[in-house]
Design a protein around this motif. Structure first.
Motif, short mmCIF file in Angstrom:
data_model
loop_
_atom_site.label_atom_id
_atom_site.label_comp_id
_atom_site.label_asym_id
_atom_site.label_seq_id
_atom_site.Cartn_x
_atom_site.Cartn_y
_atom_site.Cartn_z
N MET A 1 6.12 -83.22 -55.65
CA MET A 1 6.07 -81.79 -55.31
C MET A 1 5.15 -81.04 -56.26
SD MET A 1 9.30 -79.22 -54.75
CE MET A 1 9.88 -80.07 -53.28
N GLY A 2 5.21 -81.37 -57.61
CA GLY A 2 4.29 -80.78 -58.58
C GLY A 2 4.45 -79.29 -58.75
N MET A 3 3.34 -78.62 -59.09
CA MET A 3 3.37 -77.19 -59.34
C MET A 3 3.49 -76.43 -58.03
SD MET A 3 3.16 -77.23 -62.60
CE MET A 3 2.90 -75.51 -63.02
N ASN A 4 4.25 -75.35 -58.09
CA ASN A 4 4.41 -74.54 -56.89
C ASN A 4 4.84 -73.14 -57.30
OD1 ASN A 4 4.47 -73.89 -54.17
ND2 ASN A 4 5.59 -75.76 -53.61
N ARG A 5 4.70 -72.23 -56.35
CA ARG A 5 5.09 -70.83 -56.58
C ARG A 5 6.47 -70.60 -56.01
NH1 ARG A 5 4.76 -66.24 -53.29
NH2 ARG A 5 4.43 -64.25 -54.38
N ILE A 6 7.25 -69.81 -56.76
CA ILE A 6 8.57 -69.42 -56.28
C ILE A 6 8.80 -67.97 -56.66
CG2 ILE A 6 9.73 -70.23 -58.39
CD1 ILE A 6 12.13 -70.98 -56.66
N VAL A 7 9.44 -67.24 -55.79
CA VAL A 7 9.76 -65.84 -56.04
C VAL A 7 11.27 -65.72 -56.25
CG1 VAL A 7 9.73 -63.48 -55.14
CG2 VAL A 7 7.82 -65.04 -54.65
N LEU A 8 11.63 -65.14 -57.39
CA LEU A 8 13.04 -64.90 -57.72
C LEU A 8 13.22 -63.44 -58.10
CD1 LEU A 8 13.72 -67.99 -60.04
CD2 LEU A 8 14.25 -67.79 -57.59
N THR A 9 14.40 -62.92 -57.84
CA THR A 9 14.75 -61.59 -58.31
C THR A 9 15.54 -61.76 -59.60
OG1 THR A 9 14.82 -60.68 -56.08
CG2 THR A 9 15.99 -59.46 -57.78
N ILE A 10 14.88 -61.41 -60.70
CA ILE A 10 15.47 -61.64 -62.02
C ILE A 10 15.83 -60.29 -62.65
CG2 ILE A 10 15.12 -62.65 -64.31
CD1 ILE A 10 13.13 -64.58 -63.03
N ASN A 11 17.11 -60.13 -62.94
CA ASN A 11 17.62 -58.87 -63.51
C ASN A 11 17.18 -57.67 -62.69
OD1 ASN A 11 18.91 -60.24 -65.61
ND2 ASN A 11 17.03 -60.25 -66.85
N ASP A 20 6.68 -76.22 -62.37
CA ASP A 20 6.64 -77.65 -62.06
C ASP A 20 7.95 -77.96 -61.35
OD1 ASP A 20 6.89 -80.45 -62.06
OD2 ASP A 20 5.54 -80.61 -63.78
N MET A 21 7.89 -78.08 -60.05
CA MET A 21 9.12 -78.17 -59.25
C MET A 21 9.88 -79.46 -59.49
SD MET A 21 8.95 -75.23 -57.92
CE MET A 21 10.18 -75.15 -56.64
#
Length: 948
Positions: A1-11, A20-21
Motif C-alpha cells: 500500500m505504501g504512502m497514501n493520503r488520509i483525511v482525519l478530523t483531529i481535535n 506510510d499506510m
C-alpha cells in the motif's frame, strides 16, 4: 500500500495527512504532526500512555495501524480538550489532587477518564478502578489513589455539583511550604505540551536517530562484528563500533571503598573484547530516521566464543567459576560490622533463636517512559546532552574519559522525565548519544524500545541472605547475624551502596546488644545493580522483618508487641554504634497498633475455606544524606522584583520543582513575594550550581539548607538600616550583587571506621512502618493486598501532595516486589505485563490505602523537615509477606510470592512436606570470613567521606 493520503478530523479540525499506510501507527501520525501529548511508552498497548478517543471510543494508538483508521474519523487528543486558560475539569483535578508526578502517563489517563465520564457521568470509585483496569492504564508514580480522587472530583464539576472555582480554591494563594500547593510543572503535563526526550527528538531539524545492536548471548568473547550490510542500508549515516570510540571506551563509576577489588572502570561504552550480559551494546547504527536505523540494526551480525553464563550469584561465587572481569574476582567487594560481643557466644545463650533464608529477585524499575536522550554540539563547540538522570554533575565524570573529552566541554541538561525511581543514576545512554554526536557532528537521539530498555538499564539486584536473631526469656533481643550476598550483575556500579547499607541499618529500629554483619557482592552475567528507591535496604529488610515475626511467634507474642518491646528508647544506640538523630520509631509503632488490630480482626472474621485472610506488619528505614555531603543553589534578584532559584535538584516527578519553590518562598517571606513571583530554573550544568544527586533521600534536606543560606545572604544584602529592603535598581546603584550562592555541607563524622563498620554516616534516617492485609485464594494461591497503611515521620512537611505521592507510589512498588515483579527471563520479562507490573486493581484504595505522618521537628534542619522518599519503599513488601504467613502459614523463600509458589507451599503444608528455605552457602563460612576481615584491615580509616 505504501504512502497514501488520509483525511482525519483531529481535535475538531480537518487535517490532510500523508502516511506510510503499512508501517505508521495512529500514534506515529499524531506525533509527527507535533501532537506529542500522545505518548508512546510500552509500545505494546499495555500502558495506556498513547490513549486517544477515536470516533468516540477510547483507543490505544501505539498499536493501531493507520490503515485500520477509517478516513474522516474523529480523533481527540489531550491537546484538544483544554488550554492553559480554559482547563478541562479533569486536567485541573489532576493538578490539585496530585495526579501529576512525572506526568508521562497523565494525558492517557485523562483521556481515558474523559471517555468513562462520557458514558458514565456518576461512577463509583470502584467503577473508575474497573475502567482503568479494563483499559490497562498504567501509572508507576502515584499508587493510583490520587488519580481516582481526581476523576471523582472532576465528575462532580461536570455534573454541576461543584464548580471549577471550587477546585482552583484548593490551591493556597500565599503559602507554599507545608501545604498542598501543586507542582509548577503540572500544567504543561496535563495539557500534553511538556516535551519529554522523545518529543524533543521529533522537533529538531536534521536529527539523526540511533539504534543499538545487542548481543544474543550473556557472556562470551566478541570475535567480530560485521557491519557491512548495515552500512549500505537506506538512510544509514554511520555504524559505530568499539574501534570508533575516541577515548578509553570505558564508563568510570568509582566503587568508592578500599574493601573492593577493583576501581569501577570495567564497563565498556561499546563492547570490544567481551560481552557481559544480553543488554550490552556491540554496535550503534546512526541513520536519518528511526525506522531506517532500526531496520539497519537488524543487519549487523557478530561472532562470539561462548563462555559460561553465570545468571545466578551462587553460580558466580562457585569455586570453579571463571572470572567475569579478568583480574577481578567475581566476589569483588565485602564489608563487615562488628558490634558488641561475638555472636558466637551471645546467640547460643539466647532463650529463643530463629533462622531465615530468603532470596530477593531482580526488580525492574518499569517507568512508563523508556530511556531516552538527545545530544548535539552547541555553538561553543561543547557536547550538550539532554536526558534523564539523578546526578547531573556526576555524569560528566562518568563518561568524559571514555569519550576522550574534557568534562568542561560537556553540558548536561535534565529533560522532563517520565519516571526513573533510580535507574537513571547510571550513565550508559548518554555515553551512546554523546559518542554518536561527537563522531557525526550532528544532533543525535536515542529512544529505546521497551524491550531494549528492560535489557539495557540497571535493576534492583537479587540477594541471598541468611538471618539469625535471638532473644532472652522475656523477649528482649540478645544478638543478631546477617550474611547477605548481593548479585551486582555485570558491572560494579553502585556496589558500595549495597555493601554498606546492611552494616548500618540491620536491626533498625531495635536495640541489639550484639550483632555481626557480612555483606558480600559478586559479579554475574545479569543486569547491573543501580539505584532503586531504598537500594539494598529493601532487600535486607526482607529477612530481618520476617525473622522478627518468627521470633515473636516463638515467644508466643503478637508481632507488634514484640517490636514495641525491643524498639529503640531514648539513649539507645543503633548497630553502627552511635545514637540516631531522633527516636521516633516507638511513636510510629503506637500509631500503627490500632490499625493492625483492626486488620487482624477483619482477617479473623472473614476467613473461609476458600479465602484466607491475614494481617502483617513491618518497619523500614534508610539514610538521609551522608557524611560530608554538599549542596549549592543560587538565588537571583531580577529587575522586576521577582526572584529566580537555580539548582540541580533533579526532578523525576517526586516534586523537586515544588520543593524549590516552597523553600525559596518560605525563606524569602520578608520580601512578601507571591509564589508566582518566584521562577524556578532547574538542572542545567550551564546555569545551575551543583546541588548534588537526587538520591539517598538527601535533596529535601540539602536543598532546603542551601536555599536557606542563599536567602539569608540575599536578605542581608537587601536590608536597609531602617529594616526595609532595597529594590533591584537600588542594589545595582549601590554596586551590590544581585545573585547569591547558597551552600551547605554536612559535617564529616570523624569516627567512621570502614574496617569494622562503626559510625553513623547520615545526619538522619527515614522511618516508616507498614500494616497490611491480604486475601489468599486457596484454589489458586493468588495473593491480593486488600489494605495497606503507612505511618511515617518526616518532621515538617515541605509539600503534602509530593509526600503522599511518594508514599502511595512506594507502597505500590512494594506490593509488586512482594508478589509479582521480576526480571530474569529476557523473553518473558521484556514488557510491563510479563514483568509483573501492578495495575490499579492490584493496589488498595480509599480508606484501605492510607498515609499517617507524624511531624517530629528536626532541629538540625533549616525548615524542620527531612527526607523520606526511600523509606516509603523500604519494608512494605515484608508486611505483605508477613500477612501472607498469617493467612496461610507459609513463607516463600524464593521471591516473588507468585500464585504457583504460594499454592505449592500450601499443598506441601497440607500434606506435611512443607519446610522453609535451607540456609544458603556463599563459598566461604560466615564467621571464618569475618575473622579474616578483622585480622586484615584494609586501611587506616580516619573520617574520610563515605561515598554513597
Amino acid at each position: 500500500m505504501g504512502m497514501n493520503r488520509i483525511v482525519l478530523t483531529i481535535n475538531g479540525a480537518e487535517r490532510s495527512l500523508i502516511c506510510d499506510m503499512e508501517k505508521d501507527t495512529l500514534a506515529d501520525v499524531l506525533r509527527n504532526l507535533g501532537l506529542t501529548g500522545t505518548k508512546v511508552g510500552c509500545g505494546k498497548g499495555q500502558c495506556g500512555a498513547c490513549n486517544v478517543i477515536l470516533n468516540g471510543k477510547l483507543t490505544r494508538s501505539c498499536t493501531l495501524n493507520i490503515k485500520r483508521v477509517p478516513e474522516y474519523s474523529r480523533v481527540e487528543t489531550i491537546e484538544g480538550i483544554g488550554t492553559a486558560n480554559n482547563l478541562h475539569p479533569l486536567q485541573l483535578a489532576w493538578i490539585v489532587y496530585g495526579g501529576v508526578q512525572c506526568g508521562f502517563c497523565s494525558p492517557g489517563f485523562i483521556l481515558s477518564a474523559k471517555a468513562l465520564l462520557e458514558t458514565n457521568p456518576s461512577p463509583t470509585r470502584e467503577e473508575v478502578r474497573d475502567w482503568f483496569q479494563k483499559n490497562r492504564n498504567a501509572c508507576r508514580c502515584t499508587g493510583y489513589k490520587p488519580l481516582v480522587d481526581g476523576v471523582m472530583a472532576a465528575a462532580e464539576v461536570m455534573r454541576g455539583e461543584k464548580t471549577m472555582d471550587d477546585l482552583y480554591n484548593m490551591i493556597p494563594e500565599d503559602q507554599v511550604f507545608d501545604t498542598r500547593y501543586p507542582k509548577p510543572t503540572a500544567l504543561g503535563k496535563v495539557l500534553g505540551t511538556t516535551d519529554y526526550g522523545d518529543d524533543i527528538s521529533l522537533k529538531v531539524p536534521d536529527m539523526l536517530h540511533l539504534a543499538p545492536v545487542m548481543p544474543t548471548i550473556s557472556h562470551g568473547l566478541l570475535k567480530s562484528v560485521d557491519t557491512a550490510a548495515a552500512e549500505k542500508a537506506e538512510g544509514v549515516v554511520k555504524v559505530i563500533t568499539a574501534k570508533d570510540v575516541p577515548g578509553t571506551n570505558r564508563i568510570v563509576f568509582p566503587i568508592g571503598t578500599s574493601w573492593a577489588d577493583g576501581e569501577g572502570s570495567e564497563r565498556p561504552i561499546i563492547c570490544d573484547e567481551k560481552v557481559f550480559r544480553r543488554g550490552d551494546v556491540i554496535a550503534l547504527v546512526v541513520a536519518d530516521t528511526r525506522r531506517h536505523a532500526r531496520d539497519a540494526a537488524k543487519l549487523v551480525t557478530a561472532e562470539y566464543e561462548q563462555l559460561p553464563e553465570y545468571l545466578d550469584a551462587l553460580d558466580a561465587v562457585a569455586e570453579d567459576a571463571l572470572e567475569i572481569h579478568p583480574g577481578m574476582p567475581n566476589e569483588f567487594l565485602r564489608k563487615a560490622r562488628f558490634h558488641g560481643e561475638d555472636t558466637r557466644q551471645t546467640l547460643p545463650k539466647s532463650a529463643h533463636q530463629v533462622e531465615l533464608s530468603v532470596r530477593n529477585q531482580t526488580q525492574p524499575h518499569m517507568p512508563i517512559e523508556p530511556d531516552t536522550a538527545n545530544a548535539y554540539i552547541d555553538g561553543d563547540g561543547r557536547l550538550t546532552i539532554m536526558f534523564k538522570t539523578h546526578a547531573l554533575y556526576m555524569q560528566k565524570g562518568f563518561i568524559a574519559s571514555g569519550l576522550g573529552i574534557d568534562p568542561e566541554n560537556i553540558r548536561l541538561i535534565l529533560n522532563p522525565s517520565g519516571g526513573s525511581f533510580g535507574y537513571a543514576f547510571s550513565p550508559g545512554t548518554i555515553a551512546l548519544v554523546g559518542l554518536a554526536s561527537l563522531l557525526t557532528g550532528s544532533p543525535c537521539t536515542l529512544t529505546f524500545s521497551y524491550e531494549e530498555h528492560q535489557a539495557f538499564t540497571g535493576k534492583r539486584p537479587p540477594t541471598y541472605q541468611n538471618v539469625r536473631i535471638g532473644c532472652d526469656e522475656k523477649g528482649k533481643i540478645t544478638a543478631a547475624e546477617l550474611d547477605i550476598l548481593y548479585d551486582n550483575g555485570c558491572y560494579s556500579e553502585a556496589a558500595n551502596s549495597g555493601a554498606l547499607v546492611p552494616t548500618k541499618y540491620f536491626m533498625t529500629p531495635y536495640t541489639t546488644p550484639s550483632a555481626r554483619v557480612l555483606s558480600r557482592t559478586t559479579f554475574s552475567n545479569t543486569p547491573f545493580n543501580t539505584a532503586y528507591r531504598c537500594p539494598a535496604a529493601a532487600n535486607m529488610y526482607t529477612g530481618q522483618e520476617q525473622a522478627m515475626d518468627m521470633l515473636a511467634e516463638k515467644m508466643g507474642m503478637d508481632p507488634m508487641d514484640f517490636r514495641l518491646l525491643n524498639v529503640w528508647q531514648e539513649g539507645d544506640t543503633a548497630i553502627y554504634g552511635e545514637k540516631p538523630t531522633v527516636y521516633v520509631a516507638e511513636g510510629i509503632f503506637k500509631e500503627m497498633k490500632p490499625i493492625y488490630e483492626k486488620l487482624k480482626k477483619h482477617a479473623a472474621e472473614n476467613t473461609t475455606e476458600e479465602k484466607k485472610y491475614g494481617a502483617g506488619v513491618a518497619f523500614g528505614s534508610f539514610n538521609i544524606s551522608n557524611s560530608g555531603d554538599h549542596a549549592e543553589i543560587a538565588l537571583e534578584l531580577n529587575p522586576d522584583g521577582t526572584v529566580t532559584h537555580y539548582s540541580t535538584w533533579e526532578d523525576m516527578g517526586q516534586g523537586a520543582d515544588v520543593g524549590c519553590l516552597a523553600y525559596t518562598h518560605e525563606a524569602l517571606k520578608p520580601l512578601g513575594l507571591k509564589p508566582e513571583q518566584i521562577h524556578i530554573v532547574m538542572s542545567d550544568t550551564d546555569t545551575c550550581p551543583d546541588t548534588g544527586r537526587a538520591a539517598a533521600s538527601r535533596c529535601n534536606l540539602m536543598t532546603g539548607q542551601a536555599t536557606d543560606d542563599g536567602a539569608k545572604k540575599m536578605l542581608d544584602a537587601m536590608r536597609k538600616e531602617d529594616g526595609t529592603y532595597r529594590t533591584y535598581d537600588e542594589m545595582v546603584a549601590e554596586g551590590l550583587p544581585t545573585r547569591f550562592v547558597g551552600a551547605f555541607t554536612q559535617p564529616v563524622n570523624e569516627k567512621l571506621n570502614e574496617n569494622d563498620g562503626f559510625g553513623k554516616f547520615p545526619p538522619d534516617q527515614s522511618y516508616a512502618g507498614f500494616v497490611c492485609e491480604v486475601e489468599v485464594d486457596v484454589a489458586t494461591g493468588k495473593t491480593k493486598v486488600i489494605a495497606m497503611h503507612c505511618v511515617s515521620d518526616v518532621g515538617k512537611v515541605t509539600n503534602w501532595l509530593s509526600l503522599e505521592g511518594q508514599a502511595f507510589g512506594g507502597m505500590m512498588h512494594s506490593i509488586g516486589y512482594a508478589l509479582s515483579e521480576n526480571y530474569y527471563d529476557f523473553k518473558k520479562h521484556n514488557n510491563l505485563i510479563g514483568s509483573g507490573f501492578p495495575f490499579i486493581k492490584d493496589i488498595p484504595d480509599g480508606e484501605n490505602f492510607t498515609l499517617t505522618n507524624l511531624e517530629t521537628v528536626r532541629d538540625y534542619a533549616a525548615f524542620g523537615g527531612t527526607g523520606i522518599s526511600e523509606g516509603y519503599q523500604s519494608a512494605g513488601h515484608v508486611a505483605v509477606l508477613n500477612a501472607l504467613y498469617a493467612a496461610v502459614g507459609v513463607r516463600i523463600g524464593m521471591l516473588p510470592a507468585t500464585p504457583d509458589k504460594v499454592k505449592a507451599a500450601m499443598e506441601a503444608k497440607a500434606n506435611g512436606t512443607y519446610k522453609e528455605q535451607e540456609p544458603f552457602f556463599f563459598g566461604k563460612d560466615f564467621h571464618e570470613y569475618l575473622d579474616y576481615i578483622k585480622a586484615h584491615p584494609r586501611i587506616e580509616y580516619k573520617g574520610a567521606v563515605v561515598h554513597h
